[in-house]
Design an enzyme around this catalytic site. Structure first.
Site, PDB file in Angstrom:
ATOM      1  N   GLN A   1      -2.235  93.090  23.520  1.00 23.91           N
ATOM      2  CA  GLN A   1      -3.341  92.172  23.783  1.00 23.91           C
ATOM      3  C   GLN A   1      -4.559  92.439  22.906  1.00 23.91           C
ATOM      4  OE1 GLN A   1      -3.317  89.445  25.407  1.00 23.91           O
ATOM      5  NE2 GLN A   1      -1.443  89.625  26.639  1.00 23.91           N
TER       6      GLN A   1
ATOM      7  N   CYS B   1       4.407  87.159  33.072  1.00 20.29           N
ATOM      8  CA  CYS B   1       5.642  87.867  33.341  1.00 20.29           C
ATOM      9  C   CYS B   1       5.862  88.105  34.806  1.00 20.29           C
ATOM     10  CB  CYS B   1       5.638  89.224  32.699  1.00 20.29           C
ATOM     11  SG  CYS B   1       5.386  89.119  30.996  1.00 20.29           S
TER      12      CYS B   1
ATOM     13  N   SER C   1       2.827  92.460  19.461  1.00 18.68           N
ATOM     14  CA  SER C   1       3.791  91.379  19.674  1.00 18.68           C
ATOM     15  C   SER C   1       3.313  90.133  18.949  1.00 18.68           C
ATOM     16  CB  SER C   1       3.937  91.099  21.162  1.00 18.68           C
ATOM     17  OG  SER C   1       4.841  90.041  21.369  1.00 18.68           O
ATOM     18  N   GLY C   2       4.232  89.499  18.209  1.00 21.20           N
ATOM     19  CA  GLY C   2       3.857  88.365  17.377  1.00 21.20           C
ATOM     20  C   GLY C   2       3.291  87.174  18.135  1.00 21.20           C
ATOM     21  N   HIS C   3       3.882  86.884  19.299  1.00 23.38           N
ATOM     22  CA  HIS C   3       3.532  85.621  19.954  1.00 23.38           C
ATOM     23  C   HIS C   3       2.158  85.641  20.619  1.00 23.38           C
ATOM     24  CE1 HIS C   3       4.411  86.453  24.323  1.00 23.38           C
ATOM     25  NE2 HIS C   3       5.051  87.465  23.784  1.00 23.38           N
TER      26      HIS C   3
ATOM     27  N   ASN D   1      -3.921  92.844  29.820  1.00 16.95           N
ATOM     28  CA  ASN D   1      -3.554  91.437  29.655  1.00 16.95           C
ATOM     29  C   ASN D   1      -4.184  90.528  30.703  1.00 16.95           C
ATOM     30  OD1 ASN D   1      -1.598  93.248  30.898  1.00 16.95           O
ATOM     31  ND2 ASN D   1      -0.473  91.405  31.483  1.00 16.95           N
TER      32      ASN D   1
HETATM   33  C1  LIG Z   1      -0.141  94.190  27.345  1.00 15.14           C
HETATM   34  C2  LIG Z   1       1.204  93.634  27.039  1.00 15.14           C
HETATM   35  N1  LIG Z   1       2.198  94.469  26.699  1.00 15.14           N
HETATM   36  C3  LIG Z   1       3.428  94.031  26.410  1.00 15.14           C
HETATM   37  C4  LIG Z   1       3.739  92.695  26.460  1.00 15.14           C
HETATM   38  C5  LIG Z   1       5.132  92.292  26.178  1.00 15.14           C
HETATM   39  O1  LIG Z   1       5.283  91.590  24.966  1.00 15.14           O
HETATM   40  P1  LIG Z   1       6.570  90.694  24.762  1.00 15.14           P
HETATM   41  O2  LIG Z   1       6.474  89.548  25.687  1.00 15.14           O
HETATM   42  O3  LIG Z   1       6.527  90.296  23.330  1.00 15.14           O
HETATM   43  O4  LIG Z   1       7.747  91.535  25.070  1.00 15.14           O
HETATM   44  C6  LIG Z   1       2.730  91.772  26.824  1.00 15.14           C
HETATM   45  C7  LIG Z   1       2.945  90.306  26.934  1.00 15.14           C
HETATM   46  O5  LIG Z   1       3.898  89.775  27.395  1.00 15.14           O
HETATM   47  C8  LIG Z   1       1.447  92.264  27.130  1.00 15.14           C
HETATM   48  O6  LIG Z   1       0.460  91.446  27.487  1.00 15.14           O
END
Ligand SMILES: Cc1ncc(COP(=O)(O)O)c(C=O)c1O
Ligand SMILES: Cc1ncc(COP(=O)(O)O)c(C=O)c1O
Ligand code: FES
Ligand code: FES
Lengths: 152, 390, 390
Positions: free
Chosen positions: C179, C325, C199-201, C151
């Site tokens: 990603q 995050c 992940s949708g967003h 990411n």
């Molecule tokens: C590589 C990766 N894994 C997992 C996630 C987690 O996804 P979510 O925010 O939908 O829980 C993200 C982004 O936040 C991500 O970039």
């Protein structure tokens, strides 16, 4: 929700041959109130063992009602020998298919029919091999194993 | 066809006010609330507002609110958190009429994780056997979880009394208030529970958003492990739009609570009276008084639920037999079985659950459709003859 | 102010087409897909369509798709499922540059649950040490989890090769493709992974919806225990609206994939070239080739990330330092640390992550804003003198 065919819906909404049959000379009953499904099948059989009329009463879901209705339509005009070969698949086919979770609802029809024929002929249904697991539908463990094999 | 929607315990319509509040956050203010830019920060501010609104709804502090993905996650999270807090305690307590989110989890813990589980029984009216509950509390008990209101019958458990007694023994107490939210007042400070679950889609917010209230000072361990969201108590990028919608829905639920206990209750009672009057051999499941104002579970002897529902469906009437979650199964509802509702009426039980969107007119439509439907089904039932069960 | 949004690895704008597809399911078709009425059933049909669309996106079968509440839940669920499938195996493998949804979970399993964890290191370019990975596989290994694309840097791991080697040893393999989705083609049949998270967003669907792909035949045990939804593999009323939105987003992502690898890549390369050209002592983090087409992680010596972001923010430019995050924390990114990016540039690293909505014009705005911003910060930096790091 179940994907019922138009034929199932039609037989559920406008069930054929409902009610007790005046002058019935063969009756087959299967299922019970506690199971949530029950079927009572009435037959009028002539001297040539031909089914001249058939009616039913059913307590159960839409598939059970439709299967019962379909069964009476299928067997009318058949001889008992012909009718005894009817399986739940025939009933399901007649209705254009049942959802897989609902196949057992048509088994009730097959089972009631077998009992009605036995009733007419005055024979006890023979003890089947295996352990009885379902009293209402008269199913043994061996039959379940067979059915699973046949379906897979 | 006109839809008469009386399945609000299964899920509710998202309120127009809620949609309006949410809409800008899809395509316009779509930033990540954790981001280091004003664009994301404005979403963060909006989430803070939503958290405050949810807190107000149950008289909690905002930092006692954890947003989850649904009532089921809140329930699972609460139980696992308690077990992690007291790893040496191997006994857990619940009732025998809980929603699968608790019931199936407890069964799993019993079968797979070596927990001793007490499923406290209810009586014929769906009321909890409190003596058995209190007798089962022990030093080895990690958590007691009991639903505030039953989803099928609407029967209410005396959560405040129970919370006091359970807390006095130093045992954690969780309540699944998913069905209570918006239907009876909830004041966590007064009731004194340690954890409480809510679900958005039962109060006119979208599906897929839930809340776990965790009382300040209660030891918590996260269920979803990941980023620092929710102060490290629940990983995963925030479901911003739904959180914002839930905040608004909580405000609306507070506004509508009086309506729920007057107009909606009257509609329910009207429906109940008319059905009992017009359909012989029918009976209400669950205590008539200790019950949600919007819920009517009513059994009709000698007929089967699915058939009733399908006939109602043809008239555009939405109701349910058992809970939506178990309608995939063919078993009679475990709630009605636990209440020892006789088979003859358990199989033919229908739940009508109202909202403030319902009207009297709709109740009349239901009565007009249901009377001939039951008659028709009884005509073909082998267990019905001459106007009674045989 | 005009917003220049280049933080698409943090989250994305919900596409207009997705909003349009979702809207009717809030207030109009709000039924519960499990209900026994046509009103709920029509939602069930729409969810089936969405499941098929998601399946098409990664060349899976519809019943291999489990909808979850986010990428984090998908990741957590995959790992716990594997551990439950092989309770006797106590060793797990991942890399040292994973997202917290895996990284923090593995740390938890190591510290609290007695698992032996191998965090396979990456090199200075962010590429995985494959020899160490393969050497660490053992009969005691329950699962290997490695991200498809990073990411922060966009660096790609050779998932197909790894999956083959890991599978050959009979060990489960999970990839966090959160990603990768929408940026590189994903074909689960070809790649042969056992489980895969989305992940949708990150692909223009809403926040709060995720997918766990589970290959047919792979033993699965549910993470969220409750109702019979998702064929008993994930309890909780379906997040209908977001599922429907995700289905549409997956269709769009397939359509846009070529654009991602042409126009978006060109934009990214243009931005990269211009910045390297105009700003001395700047350097790209991560391998230049084995990298997502939309991601640029670039470090500027002797300045600090937050300061850069705030100056960019004043010009309406959205970017990030590290991942969203972890932006709540003050530590330098664990990913850049793992890559041994020198402190002098790690602290001043910015991630620009583009989408097909970005334009060349916007890249120029970024360059025009960033050049004076870095100059200004360097002027006041004690580590910068006479045009170089001291
Ligand atoms: C590589 C990766 N894994 C997992 C996630 C987690 O996804 P979510 O925010 O939908 O829980 C993200 C982004 O936040 C991500 O970039
Ligand atoms: C009492 C109760 N608990 C928990 C739930 C689960 O909530 P959700 O569907 O949001 O997971 C429901 C409804 O489905 C419920 O009625
Ligand atoms: S007869 Fe009971 S489910 Fe069909
Ligand atoms: S259906 Fe009654 S015992 Fe099987």
């Amino acid at each position: 929700m179940w994907d019922y065919t138009d034929k199932v819906k039609d037989h559920f909404l406008k069930p054929r041959n409902v009610g007790e049959l005046e002058g019935a000379n063969a009756v087959g009953e299967t299922g019970s109130l506690s199971c949530g499904d029950a079927l009572k099948l009435f037959l009028k059989v002539d001297e040539n063992e031909k089914i001249v009329d058939a009616t039913f009463m059913t307590f159960g879901c839409a598939s059970a009602v439709a299967s019962s209705s379909a069964l009476t339509e299928i067997i009318k005009g058949m001889t008992l020998d012909e009718a005894s070969k009817i399986t739940n698949d025939d009933i399901s086919d007649y209705l254009g298919g049942l959802p897989k979770e609902k196949m057992h609802c048509s088994v009730m029809g097959q089972s009631a029919l077998k009992k009605a024929i036995a009733d007419y002929r005055g024979i006890q249904i023979l003890e089947k091999p295996g352990e009885m697991v379902c009293e209402c539908f008269d199913v043994t463990d061996l039959e379940i194993i067979e059915a699973v094999k046949a379906n897979s | 066809m006109r839809i008469v929607y009386t399945d609000n315990n299964a899920t509710t319509k998202v309120a127009d006010e809620v949609i309006e509040e949410m809409l800008p956050y899809f395509g316009q203010f779509y930033g990540n609330p954790s981001s280091m830019h004003t664009f994301g920060d404005q979403v963060d501010k909006k989430i803070k507002q939503a958290r405050q609104r949810v807190a107000n709804f149950i008289n909690a502090d905002p930092n006692e609110i954890i947003f989850t993905s649904c009532g089921t996650e809140s329930d699972n999270c609460a139980i696992y958190s308690a077990l992690n807090a007291f790893p040496e305690k191997k006994h857990i307590i619940t009732s025998n009429v809980e929603h699968p989110a608790i019931n199936k989890l407890y069964q799993h813990l019993q079968k797979k994780k070596g927990y001793e589980v007490t499923f406290v029984p209810v009586d014929k009216k769906g009321l909890l056997n409190l003596d058995l509950l209190y007798d089962s509390l022990s030093d080895n008990t990690a958590i007691v979880s009991l639903m505030w209101a039953n989803n099928e019958t609407g029967v209410l458990f005396p959560i405040e009394d129970i919370a006091k007694k359970v807390n006095k023994k130093g045992i954690l107490f969780h309540t699944d208030a998913v069905q209570a939210g918006g239907k009876v007042p909830i004041d966590v400070k007064q009731v004194g529970v340690d954890m409480l679950s809510l679900s958005g889609h039962k109060i006119h917010a979208p599906k897929g958003i839930g809340v776990l209230y965790v009382k300040k000072g209660v030891k918590f361990s996260p269920f979803l492990i990941g980023g620092h969201q929710e102060e490290g108590r629940r990983g995963g990028t925030e479901n911003t739009v739904s959180i914002i919608g839930l905040g608004r829905a909580c405000e609306l639920a507070t506004e509508h609570l009086p309506v729920m206990n007057t107009r909606v209750r009257e509609l329910r009672d009207y429906l109940q009276t008319r059905l009992l009057e017009k359909i012989p051999c029918s009976s209400v499941n669950g205590d008539l008084d200790l019950r949600l104002p919007n819920t009517l579970s009513i059994g009709f002897d000698a007929v089967e639920g699915e058939s009733i529902l399908l006939l109602l469906d043809r008239e555009g009437i939405c109701a349910s037999s058992g809970s939506a979650c178990t309608s995939g199964s063919l078993d009679p509802s475990h709630v009605l079985m636990a209440m020892e509702v006789p088979f003859k009426s358990a199989h033919g039980s229908i739940r009508f659950s109202l909202s403030h969107y319902n009207t009297k007119d709709e109740m009349d439509i239901i009565v007009s459709a249901l009377v001939p439907a039951i008659e028709k089904l009884r005509e073909m039932s082998p267990f019905w003859k001459d106007g009674k069960v045989v």
